[in-house]
Design an enzyme around this catalytic site. Structure first.
Site, mmCIF file in Angstrom:
data_model
loop_
_atom_site.group_PDB
_atom_site.id
_atom_site.type_symbol
_atom_site.label_atom_id
_atom_site.label_comp_id
_atom_site.label_asym_id
_atom_site.label_seq_id
_atom_site.Cartn_x
_atom_site.Cartn_y
_atom_site.Cartn_z
ATOM 1 N N LYS A 1 0.812 -1.211 0.000
ATOM 2 C CA LYS A 1 0.000 0.000 0.000
ATOM 3 C C LYS A 1 0.851 1.270 0.000
ATOM 4 O O LYS A 1 0.492 2.270 -0.622
ATOM 5 C CB LYS A 1 -0.933 -0.003 1.206
ATOM 6 N N GLU B 1 -2.777 6.909 7.403
ATOM 7 C CA GLU B 1 -3.499 7.818 6.522
ATOM 8 C C GLU B 1 -4.653 8.450 7.282
ATOM 9 O O GLU B 1 -5.086 7.948 8.330
ATOM 10 C CB GLU B 1 -4.008 7.094 5.278
ATOM 11 N N HIS C 1 -13.525 -2.680 9.212
ATOM 12 C CA HIS C 1 -12.800 -2.709 7.939
ATOM 13 C C HIS C 1 -12.895 -4.053 7.216
ATOM 14 O O HIS C 1 -12.213 -4.263 6.216
ATOM 15 C CB HIS C 1 -11.331 -2.308 8.119
ATOM 16 N N ARG D 1 -5.501 -9.307 -7.141
ATOM 17 C CA ARG D 1 -6.015 -10.673 -7.140
ATOM 18 C C ARG D 1 -7.506 -10.630 -7.431
ATOM 19 O O ARG D 1 -8.093 -9.558 -7.577
ATOM 20 C CB ARG D 1 -5.809 -11.310 -5.763
#
Length: 659
Positions: free
Chosen positions: A119, A203, A238, A295
């Site tokens: 990421k 973030e 999440h 993926r």
């Protein structure tokens, strides 16, 4: 130049392996499964033409062991390897080894996985490709002081995230600077366990946003298209729970702009195959790059339903060097599809993962079900708790929603607790019904409460127990002439049952009455007629109202799955002992199967109520065990690295005497 695949090994397990085998065999490709020892008789092991057992239960010693996976592929004479999702699917080193050792990899190039699978790296690349990103820190330094400094710069709340992998693992939202240190430690530990990589990034946490992702596909000539978007906003910590396509919040113009950005993101790393570019969509229509999953996604079926494409077949086609075979302008989105993930977990007990034997699995007849379980199988503590996906299609969003509700109501899993009722509540709830769900909707809602059986359900359970015992008695009796079956020389006598409901014992009686039964629950009388009964399902009327259920009689228990919930009714005044009342007991038992990763107290230590005692890892997640009472630790039965069974006593605290 194309290279045909004759034998495909799937380096995965569960529903995704079964799903890939289904398409491969339809294409005339021979299939090979790998399995851990506990999985040697699992559905995916039996779905392939051949299965090779490669190691013990822990994934690190089986599904994550690259040497064992590649050795199995060589032994089976495979041409290609499909990684599924999870495990090694986003491991660039594995993708590289697969190709180096002469196999086709049914996935993107290793360089693309390395660039997008991390990421931090991907967020550094995206601005150059013109893709907007969320403010954050993706630097090399993993020093906690740097994290604290950058979090202060970004502004709380922030999200601490694992750089590698996905699926909600290694992620923590932090509201206050004092909580950052613990969040970093927990996220890093989960990331190392799940992905073998503890690198983190930070973030800005966007709390009022939707999670919208775009499916992209590219062939080896560089031709790249997008297949529309999916809305995955209904998440718990999440982890996606319900997904749909298309998104109710995306217009044709926004779809075109997000699709173009996703294509540019894929082209920036010379992507090949199936990939998903994930965005956060703000209320004002602005969208920001979140990450790219290199993926096939768990939720790919909803895209298949609205496009008419088989994404696994496309993956195989592209891996063989063939062109996609269609242009962006050829794509048509039709109707609406919604997917619900069925997890082995207990929502009313903090969503604790569950493990154990599947006593009954019944897939719905009215919708698509991608499942990796079967009646008589085992839900292992070693792997992710997702068991199946139920997918419904409709010409409109509400039609798809209603069909999914019906499909979930007619599905049944007995023996292991699941989130089925929780899914039904979400689908029927106002936020999802109106298309207003955000990523925070579930986490900001009241915690789920266990539903209790109503009197009609108790009636049905009592009659089923009564019939089961009658059948058992007749089967063990000497031969009885048919005209005498059920005959007695006086009035029908009531059969008493003590059924445990919400912790109380409800006295219930069942009396044969004509073609049905008179059932008294407490002080209320009911009439039950059984219209159809098999060993696993029943249709009945209770006070003339119809009811359908899947069921299983198991000793003193009857397990019932109805449209209103899944229940276990026990005919036993001596209920099996459970953990003592948490408010007064100092005995801490394992809430699930797992592995003890950390014990932070020692014998003789004085602890306060709610103080952290240990960390238990199960289903790839870490769970904190805390003191139910204040007192002194008198016994510790497990150390770090110990495998734990559900219900095992781990720590004993002698409660502090109140003065």
């Amino acid at each position: 130049m194309s290279r045909p695949i004759e034998t495909l090994l799937v380096a995965n397990r569960g529903e995704i392996a079964v799903r890939i085998f289904r398409t491969a065999r339809s294409l005339g490709i021979k299939t090979v499964a790998i399995a851990s020892e506990p999985d040697s008789d699992a559905p995916h092991a039996k779905a392939a033409d051949r299965c090779l057992v490669i190691g013990p239960g822990p994934a690190a010693q089986s599904y994550l062991d690259q040497d064992k996976v590649l050795a199995a592929a060589k032994s089976a004479g495979a041409d290609a390897i499909h990684p599924g999702y999870g495990f090694l699917s986003e491991n660039a080193a594995f993708a590289h080894r697969v190709v180096e050792e002469g196999f086709l990899f049914v996935g993107p190039p290793a360089d693309a996985i390395a660039a997008m699978g991390d990421k931090a790296t991907s967020k550094q690349l995206m601005p150059e490709a013109g893709v907007p990103c969320i403010p954050g820190y993706e630097g090399e330094s993993q020093d906690e002081a740097i994290f604290a400094q950058e979090a202060q710069r970004i502004g709380y709340p922030v999200m601490v995230k694992a750089s590698a992998g996905g699926g909600g693992k290694g992620m923590r939202i932090v509201q206050h600077p004092d909580d950052l240190s613990e969040a970093v430690a927990r996220a890093r530990s989960e990331a190392e366990t799940s992905f073998g990589n503890g690198r983190l990034l930070i973030e800005k946490a966007m709390t009022e946003a939707r999670h919208v992702e775009v499916q992209v596909f590219a062939d080896q000539s560089g031709h790249t298209v997008h297949l529309g978007e999916r809305d995955c906003s209904l998440q718990r910590r999440h982890q996606k729970v319900i997904e749909e396509a298309p998104s109710p919040a995306v217009s044709a113009d926004l779809r075109e702009r997000m699709g173009r950005a996703a294509i540019e993101a894929a082209k920036a790393v010379n992507y090949v195959g199936a990939g998903t570019v994930e965005f956060l969509l703000a209320a004002d229509g602005a969208f920001y790059f979140l990450e790219m999953n290199t993926r096939l996604q768990v939720e790919h079926p909803v895209t298949e339903e609205i496009t008419g494409l088989d994404l696994v077949a496309l993956q195989i086609r592209v891996a063989q060097g063939l062109p996609l075979g269609f242009e962006q302008s050829d794509l048509r989105l039709s109707g609406h599809a919604i997917e619900a993930r069925l997890y082995a977990e207990a929502p009313e007990d903090g969503f604790l993962p569950q493990a154990g034997h599947v006593k009954l699995w019944k897939a719905p007849h009215t919708a698509r079900a991608d499942a990796g379980i079967e009646t008589g199988g085992m839900v292992s503590p070693h792997y992710d708790p997702m068991l199946a996906k139920i997918i419904a299609y409709g010409s409109t969003r509400d039609e798809a929603r209603r069909r999914l509700i019906t499909a979930l109501e007619e599905s049944a899993l007995l023996g292991v607790r699941t989130n089925r009722s929780f899914l039904l509540d979400l689908l029927k709830g106002e936020a999802f019904s109106k298309g207003d769900a955000l990523t925070t909707t579930i986490d900001n809602s009241d915690p789920p409460v266990a539903s209790q059986p109503d009197n009609e359900t108790v009636c049905l359970g009592a009659v089923l127990l009564h019939l089961d015992r009658r059948d058992e008695a007749l089967n063990s009796a000497r031969a009885i002439a048919s005209p005498l079956l059920g005959w007695q020389g006086g009035a029908n006598l009531p059969s008493p049952y003590g059924l445990v409901v919400a912790g109380d014992i409800v006295r219930t009686t069942v009396t044969a009455q004509g073609s049905g039964f008179a059932v008294v629950v407490g002080d209320q009388s009911h009439h039950v007629e059984i219209s159809e009964r098999t060993p696993r399902s029943v249709r009945a009327t209770i006070n003339a109202a119809p009811i359908t259920a899947s069921y299983l009689c198991d000793g003193t228990d009857v397990l019932l799955s109805t449209a209103n919930g899944t229940f276990t009714l026990t005919d036993d005044y001596q209920r099996q002992a459970r953990a003592e009342d948490a408010e007064g007991s100092g005995r801490i038992s394992a809430p699930m199967h797992g592995i003890m990763t950390e014990v932070v107290v020692e014998v003789g230590q004085i602890v306060a109520k709610d103080e952290k005692l240990a960390i238990l890892e199960a289903m790839k997640m870490q769970h904190e065990l805390t003191a139910p009472v204040a007192g002194t630790v008198t016994e510790i039965t497990a150390t770090a690295g110990t495998q734990i069974g559900a219900g095992d006593t781990l720590i004993v605290i002698e409660p502090k005497e109140e003065t």
